[in-house]
Design a protein around this motif. Structure first.
Motif, PDB file in Angstrom:
ATOM      1  N   HIS A 178      86.234   7.183 -55.486  1.00 25.50           N
ATOM      2  CA  HIS A 178      86.776   7.874 -56.666  1.00 25.50           C
ATOM      3  C   HIS A 178      85.680   8.425 -57.568  1.00 25.50           C
ATOM      4  O   HIS A 178      85.933   9.243 -58.433  1.00 25.50           O
ATOM      5  N   GLU A 179      84.449   7.948 -57.354  1.00 26.11           N
ATOM      6  CA  GLU A 179      83.355   8.442 -58.178  1.00 26.11           C
ATOM      7  C   GLU A 179      82.743   9.725 -57.613  1.00 26.11           C
ATOM      8  O   GLU A 179      81.833  10.286 -58.204  1.00 26.11           O
ATOM      9  N   PHE A 180      83.223  10.127 -56.446  1.00 25.94           N
ATOM     10  CA  PHE A 180      82.712  11.336 -55.802  1.00 25.94           C
ATOM     11  C   PHE A 180      83.657  12.501 -56.058  1.00 25.94           C
ATOM     12  O   PHE A 180      84.860  12.311 -56.203  1.00 25.94           O
ATOM     13  N   SER A 181      83.118  13.711 -56.074  1.00 24.99           N
ATOM     14  CA  SER A 181      83.977  14.892 -56.138  1.00 24.99           C
ATOM     15  C   SER A 181      84.509  15.185 -54.738  1.00 24.99           C
ATOM     16  O   SER A 181      84.041  14.605 -53.759  1.00 24.99           O
ATOM     17  N   GLY A 182      85.470  16.099 -54.660  1.00 24.97           N
ATOM     18  CA  GLY A 182      86.099  16.410 -53.373  1.00 24.97           C
ATOM     19  C   GLY A 182      85.094  16.795 -52.298  1.00 24.97           C
ATOM     20  O   GLY A 182      85.147  16.299 -51.171  1.00 24.97           O
ATOM     21  N   GLY A 183      84.153  17.662 -52.668  1.00 28.61           N
ATOM     22  CA  GLY A 183      83.161  18.111 -51.698  1.00 28.61           C
ATOM     23  C   GLY A 183      82.255  16.977 -51.250  1.00 28.61           C
ATOM     24  O   GLY A 183      81.910  16.860 -50.068  1.00 28.61           O
ATOM     25  N   MET A 184      81.879  16.104 -52.206  1.00 24.80           N
ATOM     26  CA  MET A 184      80.999  14.987 -51.857  1.00 24.80           C
ATOM     27  C   MET A 184      81.711  13.973 -50.978  1.00 24.80           C
ATOM     28  O   MET A 184      81.121  13.384 -50.084  1.00 24.80           O
ATOM     29  N   ARG A 185      83.013  13.771 -51.241  1.00 25.44           N
ATOM     30  CA  ARG A 185      83.785  12.850 -50.400  1.00 25.44           C
ATOM     31  C   ARG A 185      83.818  13.365 -48.971  1.00 25.44           C
ATOM     32  O   ARG A 185      83.660  12.597 -48.020  1.00 25.44           O
ATOM     33  N   GLN A 186      84.032  14.674 -48.848  1.00 19.69           N
ATOM     34  CA  GLN A 186      84.080  15.243 -47.503  1.00 19.69           C
ATOM     35  C   GLN A 186      82.715  15.075 -46.830  1.00 19.69           C
ATOM     36  O   GLN A 186      82.641  14.765 -45.650  1.00 19.69           O
ATOM     37  N   ARG A 187      81.642  15.222 -47.588  1.00 20.11           N
ATOM     38  CA  ARG A 187      80.306  15.001 -47.037  1.00 20.11           C
ATOM     39  C   ARG A 187      80.128  13.553 -46.598  1.00 20.11           C
ATOM     40  O   ARG A 187      79.573  13.271 -45.538  1.00 20.11           O
ATOM     41  N   ALA A 188      80.607  12.640 -47.457  1.00 14.95           N
ATOM     42  CA  ALA A 188      80.485  11.224 -47.112  1.00 14.95           C
ATOM     43  C   ALA A 188      81.240  10.919 -45.824  1.00 14.95           C
ATOM     44  O   ALA A 188      80.768  10.155 -44.974  1.00 14.95           O
ATOM     45  N   MET A 189      82.397  11.559 -45.675  1.00 12.02           N
ATOM     46  CA  MET A 189      83.167  11.299 -44.468  1.00 12.02           C
ATOM     47  C   MET A 189      82.456  11.875 -43.244  1.00 12.02           C
ATOM     48  O   MET A 189      82.486  11.273 -42.168  1.00 12.02           O
ATOM     49  N   ILE A 190      81.816  13.008 -43.414  1.00 10.92           N
ATOM     50  CA  ILE A 190      81.047  13.571 -42.309  1.00 10.92           C
ATOM     51  C   ILE A 190      79.894  12.627 -41.964  1.00 10.92           C
ATOM     52  O   ILE A 190      79.611  12.373 -40.791  1.00 10.92           O
ATOM     53  N   PRO A 206      88.899  20.395 -41.876  1.00 13.06           N
ATOM     54  CA  PRO A 206      87.904  19.716 -42.709  1.00 13.06           C
ATOM     55  C   PRO A 206      87.699  20.368 -44.070  1.00 13.06           C
ATOM     56  O   PRO A 206      87.168  19.740 -44.974  1.00 13.06           O
ATOM     57  N   THR A 207      88.115  21.614 -44.233  1.00 16.98           N
ATOM     58  CA  THR A 207      87.812  22.285 -45.498  1.00 16.98           C
ATOM     59  C   THR A 207      89.050  22.798 -46.214  1.00 16.98           C
ATOM     60  O   THR A 207      88.948  23.475 -47.222  1.00 16.98           O
ATOM     61  N   THR A 208      90.235  22.450 -45.688  1.00 12.19           N
ATOM     62  CA  THR A 208      91.459  22.997 -46.272  1.00 12.19           C
ATOM     63  C   THR A 208      91.634  22.585 -47.725  1.00 12.19           C
ATOM     64  O   THR A 208      92.135  23.346 -48.538  1.00 12.19           O
ATOM     65  N   GLN A 215      83.578  24.913 -49.292  1.00 10.54           N
ATOM     66  CA  GLN A 215      83.912  25.116 -47.886  1.00 10.54           C
ATOM     67  C   GLN A 215      82.718  25.705 -47.144  1.00 10.54           C
ATOM     68  O   GLN A 215      82.371  25.261 -46.051  1.00 10.54           O
ATOM     69  N   ALA A 216      82.069  26.692 -47.769  1.00  8.14           N
ATOM     70  CA  ALA A 216      80.911  27.311 -47.135  1.00  8.14           C
ATOM     71  C   ALA A 216      79.807  26.276 -46.909  1.00  8.14           C
ATOM     72  O   ALA A 216      79.168  26.256 -45.859  1.00  8.14           O
ATOM     73  N   GLN A 217      79.607  25.394 -47.893  1.00  6.97           N
ATOM     74  CA  GLN A 217      78.595  24.339 -47.738  1.00  6.97           C
ATOM     75  C   GLN A 217      78.925  23.429 -46.562  1.00  6.97           C
ATOM     76  O   GLN A 217      78.054  23.105 -45.748  1.00  6.97           O
ATOM     77  N   ILE A 218      80.180  23.008 -46.492  1.00 12.66           N
ATOM     78  CA  ILE A 218      80.571  22.047 -45.457  1.00 12.66           C
ATOM     79  C   ILE A 218      80.497  22.672 -44.063  1.00 12.66           C
ATOM     80  O   ILE A 218      79.997  22.069 -43.123  1.00 12.66           O
ATOM     81  N   LEU A 219      80.962  23.920 -43.939  1.00 14.70           N
ATOM     82  CA  LEU A 219      80.909  24.573 -42.639  1.00 14.70           C
ATOM     83  C   LEU A 219      79.463  24.723 -42.175  1.00 14.70           C
ATOM     84  O   LEU A 219      79.141  24.517 -41.005  1.00 14.70           O
ATOM     85  N   ASP A 220      78.602  25.065 -43.126  1.00 19.10           N
ATOM     86  CA  ASP A 220      77.186  25.182 -42.810  1.00 19.10           C
ATOM     87  C   ASP A 220      76.608  23.862 -42.321  1.00 19.10           C
ATOM     88  O   ASP A 220      75.824  23.812 -41.382  1.00 19.10           O
TER      89      ASP A 220
END
Lengths: 365, 391
Positions: A178-190, A206-208, A215-220
Motif C-alpha cells: 500500500h506504500e507503493f504507487s500503481g506503477g511501483m507495485r507493478q514493478r515489484a510484481m515484475i 500487465p499495463t491495463t 505503461q511505456a516504462q513497464i513495457l520498456d
C-alpha cells in the motif's frame, strides 16, 4: 510451427504418447472447461500454438475470449489446490522445455512454477499480499526454489528491485504494497516474477491498470529484461497498440478458440479473419489521419455456455453469408494455413478474404 | 452543428435559448475553479492538509462542441467533471452555465438545472440500480423533474431505448440481463432522456471491450448530431480523445497545462508534458516499431497532490526545467491562435523565459529519450544517458 493435433481426446483425459516437440513452449489442443449449474463453460476449446525462447507472443481478444484462462492453464493453476481438480476440466498437452505439464505430477509442476515459468498479473494490488512487505514476498519466491539463507535472499530481492527501477531499493524492500504507487507495485510484481530468471514469462494485461507514461516504462522494462534473460514472453492484452509494440507473433482469440495466428506484421497488414478486421476497425488510430467514423463489430461477445453453432463469430460477421449453403452456421471452421506461419479459421475462400480486406476494409482504416 | 435539432419531437420547455444563441457565447464558463479535499486528523478533526485535486481551472465550453479532458490518474479530471455538474461543492472559483452563476447553488436550486446538465458514468455496472427495471431507470429523470412528455413516459423511454440501439422490449428487464456495452447504452439513454444541453461523460468507454467501445463512440457521435448536444468527455485514452473531441484540455496535477484544438494539439504539442504523453502512446503498427524516432520516457510518478511542487507542477519530471520553473508558476496563455499553454519553455513556440537557460540537475535525469530500435540493440545499463531534447 506445428499443425493442429487432431487427437480428439475426450475432455478430462490427458493425451499420451505424442512425441516431445522441438519448440520451447508448445500447447496442443488445449481445452479448459468449467462445469457450472448453467452448463459447461468452454472457456478454451482447442487451442494450439508454440513459442521459442527470446520471442514474444501476443494474445488478443475481448473479455471472455479465454486469454487469461489459457495463461492460468499453462501455469497449471486451474488444477492446483484442493478444489481445483473439481472446478476445471483440462485436456490437451502443454510442453515446456521438453516436459509435458498437464499429465505431470502436480508437485513437479509446482517446482517449475516460479522457476521456469512465472506470471505478471493485471492488478498488482490484489496480486500482492497486503500483510507482508514487498521484500518478504520476493524473498519467499526466491527461497522456495533456492536453498539460501535469509540474508542472501534479501540481497537478491534488493538487487531485483533495483533492476526494475525502484528508487532506494535497500529501503523500499521493507515497504508494504500500500506504500507503493500503481506503477511501483507493478514493478515489484515484475521483480517477484523474475527473481528466479524464468524462461517463460506470462504477462496478463500487465499495463491495463496503468497510465500511458507508466505503461511505456513497464513495457520498456519487460523488453529489456527479456533481452537480458532471453525469456519467452506471452503478452495477453486487449490493446492492439501494446501488442504491436511488443509481439513477434500474434494470436487472436474469439469464443475460446484461435481465429487467427501469425506474425505481428501479417496480422496487422494482411489480416485474414473478419473478427481481426473488426478489431482493427474499432480502434481509433493515433498514428493516422483522423477517420470520420470507427467501424465497430456489431453485437456483443458470445456466451461461452452456448456458443453459436458453426463459426462462433457468424452472428456478428458481416460476411457470414458469402460462403455457400450456410456453412458458417453449420460447421466450425478449422484453423487453416494461409501463408507461411499465418493461419486463419474462416470459411471464406482466401481470394475472397484478401479482396474484402484490400478493397473494402483497409481503405477505411 | 448545434443547430441541427431534428428529432426534437418532444416538448421540453427549457430547450431553446442556447441553441438560438450565437456560437461565440459559451455554454459553460469556468473561471479559477478550485477544489481542495481537507485531510482531517485527531480528536478535534482539525484540518492538517488538503488534497489539491483541482487548483485553478479556467476554460469555456462552447455550444455544440466536444471538449476532451485528458490526463493521468489523480490529475483531477474526474473531480473537474463532478464540479461542473455540481455533484461536488467547489472550494473556490466560479462556474457559469448559460450566463447563470451556479457555483454555490444548493441542491434545490440546482434541480431545475439538472435537466440541462447530465452525466454519463464510467462503470456501467455500479451506476445502474440493480433492483430497478430499465424502464424505471431511464424514466426516473421524468419523474424527478416532473416532466410529462407527449405520449406518456413509457413511450418516450422506449423511443429513447431505440435511439441508443436497444430494443423497446427491454423496458421491463433488469440491468443484470445486459452486457457491459448495453448497460452503457442504458446509462446514455438515462442521461439523454430529458434532452440536456451539456453532457459530461467521465470515461464513458474505458470499461468496455474494443469492439464495443467503437459502438459507443459512434453512438455518442450520432446523438450529438441528432440532438445538438455539447459534450465534455473525460478520458485517459489519447486515441479515443483525439477521435471524439473538437478541443482538448490536458491536465496535470489539478491544472490545465495545455488547451488547444485537436489538430494543433496532436500535430504541435507545446507543453513538454503533452509531448511526453503523446510519445508514450503505443502505436498499433508493428512496422512503426523501429521507425518512431524518439520516445520520451518520463521517470518516476506523478507527485502527490497533497503537497504539489512549487512553481510549475511538472518541473520535477520535466527535461526542460530551469530555475524559474521551480519558483514561478507559468500562466495558461495563448501562444498561438486557440492554443493555450502554461509553460516557461514550450516546444513548438517561442521560449517564455529565454534568459533562464541553466537546466536543473533534476531535469537531466528526468527523462530518457530512446529510439526503440537502438534500445533493443544496446546492452541494458542501469543508468542510461539522459539526452537533452533540442528544440
Amino acid at each position: 510451427m506445428t499443425e493442429l493435433s487432431k487427437t480428439g481426446a475426450a475432455v478430462g483425459e490427458p493425451v499420451a504418447g505424442s512425441p516431445a516437440p522441438s519448440a520451447f513452449l508448445e500447447v496442443r489442443d488445449l481445452k479448459v472447461h468449467f462445469p457450472t449449474d448453467d452448463g459447461l463453460v468452454k472457456s478454451v476449446d482447442g487451442l494450439s500454438f508454440s513459442l521459442e525462447k527470446g520471442k514474444t507472443l501476443g494474445i488478443v481478444g475481448e473479455s471472455g475470449s479465454g486469454k487469461s484462462v489459457t495463461s492460468l492453464g499453462i501455469l497449471g493453476l486451474h488444477t492446483a489446490g484442493q478444489y481445483g481438480a473439481r472446478r476445471a476440466r483440462i485436456s490437451g498437452e502443454i510442453w515446456l522445455g521438453g516436459k509435458e505439464l498437464l499429465g505431470a505430477d502436480p508437485t513437479d509442476v509446482r517446482k517449475m512454477r516460479g522457476r521456469e515459468m512465472a506470471m505478471i498479473f493485471q492488478d498488482p494490488l490484489s496480486a500482492l499480499h497486503p500483510y507482508y512487505s514487498i521484500g518478504k514476498q520476493i524473498t519467499e519466491a526466491y527461497r522456495v526454489h533456492n536453498d539460501v539463507d535469509r540474508k542472501t535472499a534479501r540481497k537478491r530481492a534488493i538487487e531485483m528491485l533495483d533492476r526494475v527501477g525502484i528508487p532506494q531499493p535497500d529501503k523500499r524492500v521493507d515497504s508494504y504494497p500500500h506504500e507503493f504507487s500503481g506503477g511501483m507495485r507493478q514493478r515489484a510484481m515484475i521483480a517477484m516474477a523474475l527473481v528466479n530468471n524464468p524462461e517463460l514469462l506470462i504477462a496478463d494485461e500487465p499495463t491495463t491498470a496503468l497510465d500511458v507514461t507508466v505503461q511505456a516504462q513497464i513495457l520498456d522494462l519487460i523488453r529489456d529484461l527479456q533481452k537480458e534473460f532471453g525469456s519467452a514472453v506471452i503478452m495477453i492484452t486487449h490493446d492492439l497498440g501494446v501488442v504491436a509494440e511488443m509481439a513477434d507473433e500474434l494470436l487472436v482469440m474469439y469464443g475460446g478458440r484461435c481465429v487467427e495466428r501469425g506474425t505481428a506484421e501479417k496480422v496487422f497488414y494482411e489480416p485474414q479473419h473478419p473478427y481481426t478486421w473488426g478489431l482493427l476497425g474499432s480502434m481509433p488510430r493515433i498514428d493516422r489521419e483522423e477517420t470520420e467514423r470507427l467501424i465497430p463489430v456489431k453485437g456483443s461477445p458470445p456466451s461461452l455456455i452456448n456458443l453459436p453453432s458453426g463459426c462462433a463469430f457468424n452472428p456478428r460477421c458481416p460476411y457470414a453469408d458469402i460462403p455457400k449453403d450456410q456453412i458458417t452456421r453449420r460447421e466450425r471452421p478449422e484453423l487453416r494455413l494461409v501463408a507461411d506461419g499465418h493461419y486463419s479459421a474462416c470459411h471464406m475462400a482466401q481470394d475472397e478474404r484478401t479482396r474484402i480486406w484490400t478493397e473494402e476494409i483497409a481503405p477505411k482504416l | 452543428m448545434n443547430d441541427d435539432v431534428k428529432g426534437q419531437e418532444m416538448t421540453t420547455p427549457a430547450q431553446t435559448p442556447a441553441q438560438t444563441k450565437g456560437a461565440s457565447e459559451p455554454l459553460l464558463k469556468v473561471d479559477g475553479l478550485v477544489k481542495h479535499f481537507p485531510i482531517k486528523k485527531g480528536l478535534l478533526q482539525r484540518q492538517v492538509a488538503a488534497v489539491q485535486a483541482v487548483d485553478g481551472l479556467t476554460f469555456d465550453v462552447r455550444p455544440g462542441e466536444t471538449l476532451g479532458v485528458v490526463g493521468e490518474s489523480g490529475c483531477g479530471k474526474s473531480t473537474m467533471g463532478r464540479l461542473i455538474t455540481r455533484l461536488l461543492e467547489p472550494t473556490g472559483g466560479r462556474i457559469e452555465f448559460e450566463g447563470t452563476d451556479i457555483t454555490h447553488l444548493n441542491t434545490g436550486k440546482m434541480r431545475p438545472l439538472r435537466r440541462d446538465v447530465q452525466m454519463i458514468f464510467q462503470d456501467p455496472y455500479s451506476s445502474l440500480n440493480p433492483r430497478h427495471t430499465i424502464g424505471t431507470i431511464v424514466g426516473a429523470p421524468f419523474k424527478l423533474q416532473g416532466v410529462k412528455p407527449e405520449g406518456g413516459v413509457k413511450k418516450t423511454v422506449q423511443e429513447m431505448l431505440e435511439r441508443v440501439g436497444l430494443s423497446p422490449e427491454h423496458y421491463n428487464r433488469y440491468p443484470h440481463e445486459f452486457s457491459g456495452g448495453q448497460r452503457q447504452r442504458i446509462g446514455i439513454a438515462r442521461a439523454l432522456a430529458l434532452r440536456p444541453k451539456l453532457v459530461v461523460a467521465d470515461e464513458p468507454v474505458s470499461a468496455l471491450d474494443v469492439s464495443i467501445q467503437a459502438q459507443v463512440v459512434n453512438l455518442l457521435d450520432d446523438l450529438q448530431d441528432e440532438l445538438g448536444l455539447t459534450y465534455v468527455i473525460i478520458a485517459h485514452d489519447l486515441s479515443v480523445i483525439r477521435h471524439v473531441s473538437d478541443r482538448i484540455a490536458v491536465m496535470y496535477l489539478g491544472k490545465i497545462v495545455e488547451l488547444a484544438d485537436r489538430k494543433d494539439l496532436y500535430a504541435t504539442p507545446m507543453h513538454p508534458y503533452t509531448k511526453a504523453l503523446l510519445s508514450a502512446v503505443p502505436v498499433p503498427d508493428p512496422r512503426r516499431r523501429g521507425v518512431k524516432s524518439e520516445r520520451i520516457l518520463l521517470r518516476g510518478d506523478v507527485p502527490s497532490p497533497i503537497d504539489p511542487p512549487a512553481g510549475c507542477r511538472f518541473h520535477t519530471r520535466c527535461w526542460k526545467a530551469t530555475q524559474i520553473c521551480t519558483t514561478k508558476e507559468p500562466p495558461l496563455i495563448p501562444l498561438a491562435t486557440g492554443h493555450q499553454v502554461a509553460c516557461h519553455h514550450p516546444e513548438n513556440a517561442a521560449d517564455q523565459a529565454p534568459e533562464d537557460t541553466t537546466l536543473l540537475s533534476a531535469a537531466k535525469e528526468a527523462v530518457e529519450v530512446v529510439t526503440v530500435v537502438a534500445k533493443a540493440e544496446e546492452e541494458p545499463t542501469p543508468e542510461p544517458p539522459a539526452k537533452r531534447v533540442e528544440k
